[in-house]
Scaffold this motif. Structure first.
Motif, mmCIF file in Angstrom:
data_model
loop_
_atom_site.group_PDB
_atom_site.id
_atom_site.type_symbol
_atom_site.label_atom_id
_atom_site.label_comp_id
_atom_site.label_asym_id
_atom_site.label_seq_id
_atom_site.Cartn_x
_atom_site.Cartn_y
_atom_site.Cartn_z
ATOM 1 N N LYS A 57 0.829 -1.202 0.000
ATOM 2 C CA LYS A 57 0.000 0.000 0.000
ATOM 3 C C LYS A 57 0.869 1.259 0.000
ATOM 4 N N VAL A 58 1.941 1.243 0.791
ATOM 5 C CA VAL A 58 2.850 2.392 0.837
ATOM 6 C C VAL A 58 3.520 2.606 -0.521
ATOM 7 N N GLU A 59 3.986 1.507 -1.142
ATOM 8 C CA GLU A 59 4.628 1.605 -2.452
ATOM 9 C C GLU A 59 3.654 2.167 -3.486
ATOM 10 N N GLN A 60 2.414 1.673 -3.454
ATOM 11 C CA GLN A 60 1.404 2.164 -4.391
ATOM 12 C C GLN A 60 1.139 3.653 -4.166
ATOM 13 N N LYS A 61 1.082 4.048 -2.908
ATOM 14 C CA LYS A 61 0.853 5.461 -2.570
ATOM 15 C C LYS A 61 1.957 6.341 -3.129
ATOM 16 N N TYR A 62 3.216 5.938 -2.914
ATOM 17 C CA TYR A 62 4.329 6.779 -3.342
ATOM 18 C C TYR A 62 4.578 6.684 -4.849
ATOM 19 N N GLU A 115 6.352 1.728 -15.947
ATOM 20 C CA GLU A 115 5.093 1.732 -15.204
ATOM 21 C C GLU A 115 4.944 0.405 -14.471
ATOM 22 N N GLU A 116 4.858 0.472 -13.144
ATOM 23 C CA GLU A 116 4.600 -0.733 -12.369
ATOM 24 C C GLU A 116 3.099 -0.974 -12.289
ATOM 25 N N PHE A 117 2.689 -2.235 -12.323
ATOM 26 C CA PHE A 117 1.277 -2.568 -12.199
ATOM 27 C C PHE A 117 0.793 -2.184 -10.803
ATOM 28 N N ASP A 118 -0.519 -2.041 -10.649
ATOM 29 C CA ASP A 118 -1.076 -1.688 -9.336
ATOM 30 C C ASP A 118 -0.622 -2.664 -8.261
ATOM 31 N N ASP A 119 -0.673 -3.938 -8.595
ATOM 32 C CA ASP A 119 -0.086 -4.943 -7.712
ATOM 33 C C ASP A 119 1.373 -5.074 -8.133
ATOM 34 N N ILE A 120 2.250 -4.374 -7.419
ATOM 35 C CA ILE A 120 3.648 -4.231 -7.825
ATOM 36 C C ILE A 120 4.318 -5.569 -8.082
ATOM 37 N N LYS A 121 3.971 -6.560 -7.276
ATOM 38 C CA LYS A 121 4.605 -7.867 -7.415
ATOM 39 C C LYS A 121 4.200 -8.581 -8.699
ATOM 40 N N SER A 122 3.108 -8.129 -9.302
ATOM 41 C CA SER A 122 2.598 -8.825 -10.481
ATOM 42 C C SER A 122 3.327 -8.448 -11.761
ATOM 43 N N GLY A 123 4.064 -7.312 -11.753
ATOM 44 C CA GLY A 123 4.855 -6.994 -12.936
ATOM 45 C C GLY A 123 4.928 -5.512 -13.246
ATOM 46 N N TYR A 124 5.427 -5.201 -14.461
ATOM 47 C CA TYR A 124 5.635 -3.820 -14.898
ATOM 48 C C TYR A 124 5.796 -3.801 -16.414
ATOM 49 N N ARG A 125 5.799 -2.588 -16.961
ATOM 50 C CA ARG A 125 6.020 -2.423 -18.403
ATOM 51 C C ARG A 125 7.053 -1.318 -18.637
ATOM 52 N N ILE A 126 7.811 -1.462 -19.713
ATOM 53 C CA ILE A 126 8.803 -0.460 -20.106
ATOM 54 C C ILE A 126 8.418 0.052 -21.489
ATOM 55 N N LYS A 127 8.341 1.375 -21.634
ATOM 56 C CA LYS A 127 7.978 1.985 -22.913
ATOM 57 C C LYS A 127 9.146 2.813 -23.454
ATOM 58 N N PHE A 128 9.447 2.608 -24.733
ATOM 59 C CA PHE A 128 10.467 3.378 -25.429
ATOM 60 C C PHE A 128 9.772 4.182 -26.530
ATOM 61 N N HIS A 129 9.805 5.509 -26.415
ATOM 62 C CA HIS A 129 9.171 6.382 -27.401
ATOM 63 C C HIS A 129 10.217 6.839 -28.423
ATOM 64 N N PHE A 130 9.811 6.866 -29.706
ATOM 65 C CA PHE A 130 10.731 7.241 -30.778
ATOM 66 C C PHE A 130 10.091 8.283 -31.686
ATOM 67 N N SER A 131 10.929 9.165 -32.197
ATOM 68 C CA SER A 131 10.490 10.069 -33.252
ATOM 69 C C SER A 131 10.587 9.334 -34.583
ATOM 70 N N SER A 132 10.112 9.967 -35.648
ATOM 71 C CA SER A 132 10.180 9.352 -36.973
ATOM 72 C C SER A 132 11.633 9.010 -37.298
ATOM 73 N N ASN A 133 11.854 7.771 -37.757
ATOM 74 C CA ASN A 133 13.227 7.315 -37.985
ATOM 75 C C ASN A 133 13.284 6.362 -39.177
ATOM 76 N N PRO A 134 14.483 6.104 -39.695
ATOM 77 C CA PRO A 134 14.616 5.250 -40.887
ATOM 78 C C PRO A 134 14.592 3.755 -40.586
ATOM 79 N N TYR A 135 14.376 3.367 -39.328
ATOM 80 C CA TYR A 135 14.487 1.956 -38.944
ATOM 81 C C TYR A 135 13.139 1.242 -38.849
#
Length: 290
Positions: A57-62, A115-135
């Protein structure tokens, strides 16, 4: 008739089935103590579970309190060209994944989010944002880790590579060439190979480094080169000090030699004075004769 008391009755060690465990027997007093210890342990385990719930609960709060600051930081970071690729290249573990092509690709990375899931122990996601590129065509590449179940799994965005720009295929081709002629396998690392790898999500060291080290404070890795330069200047200054010490010692030696020369010169001067005195005496004698 013996007056000795009979030995205490033996009792089996406590377990859930009521059978003995490892064939160990205990006397009645020990058995009672074991049962009391088991009762205490159950209370401790119950408190540990409650503590975990409170900590969650403390982790979710912070996490909620930190979120607007992370968003504000991301907006400020976008004002600095090549911030994220610089931080990645300067990180010792992340940089080990990057080849020249991938490093060039990450120049188009504009934002990182964890971004950590609401239930921190259940997992998280990592997002990489990119501008327009040749790849590739994607604006966001996302990798998620689902760790709450008995069978952890991960999944990632399908990268829409542009023609002849598939860095995963390039990495695999490079790996195959390097393995040729080698008896043992060669582990060739790649950032985008890691992104598409889902073999062991519960032991993904790179994901954990990004989540727990890079994301909380990327500035420390962006500034690494400046820190190294400062250290280099300090070391050069120290070296200059050492050289000056050597020079000072040399001057002392020269000073001693000069002192020796002065002594010799002093003796020469004394000799000249004697010659002058003798010449003066001869002149006085000639004057007396006249």
């Amino acid at each position: 008739m013996s007056t000795e008391a009979p030995p205490p009755a033996k009792a089996r060690k406590l377990d859930e089935s009521g059978d003995g465990e490892d064939g160990k027997d205990f006397d009645a007093e020990s058995q009672k103590a074991i049962e009391e210890i088991d009762g205490c342990q159950n209370e401790i385990d119950s408190l540990n579970e409650k503590a975990s719930e409170e900590i969650l609960k403390v982790e979710q709060k912070y996490n909620k309190m930190r979120k607007p600051f992370f968003e504000k930081r991301n907006k400020i970071i976008q004002k600095i060209p090549n911030f994220w690729v610089t931080a990645f290249v300067n990180h010792p573990q992340v940089s080990a994944l990057l080849d020249e092509e991938e490093e060039e690709c990450l120049h188009y990375m504009t934002q990182l989010e964890v971004e950590e899931f609401d239930d921190i122990k259940s997992g998280y996601r990592i997002k990489f944002h990119f501008s327009s590129n040749p790849y590739f065509k994607n604006e966001v590449l996302q990798k998620e880790f689902h760790l709450g179940s008995s069978e952890p799994r991960s999944e990632s965005t399908k990268i829409e590579w542009k023609d002849k720009m598939n860095l995963v295929e390039n990495a695999k081709s490079r790996m195959a060439k390097l393995k040729q002629g080698r008896k043992r396998g060669l582990d060739v690392k790649s950032f985008f190979l890691w992104f598409e790898d889902h073999e062991d999500p519960s032991q993904d060291e790179i994901a954990e480094v990004i989540k727990d080290d890079m994301w909380p404070n990327p500035l420390q890795y962006f500034l690494v080169p400046d820190i190294e330069v400062e250290n280099g200047v300090e070391e050069e200054e120290d070296e200059d000090v050492d050289e000056n010490v050597v020079v000072v010692e040399g001057e002392d030696e020269l000073g001693e030699e000069e002192d020796g020369d002065d002594d010799e010169d002093g003796e020469g001067l004394e000799g000249d004075d004697d010659d002058l005195d003798q010449a003066g005496a001869e002149e006085e004698e000639e004057a007396d004769d006249d």
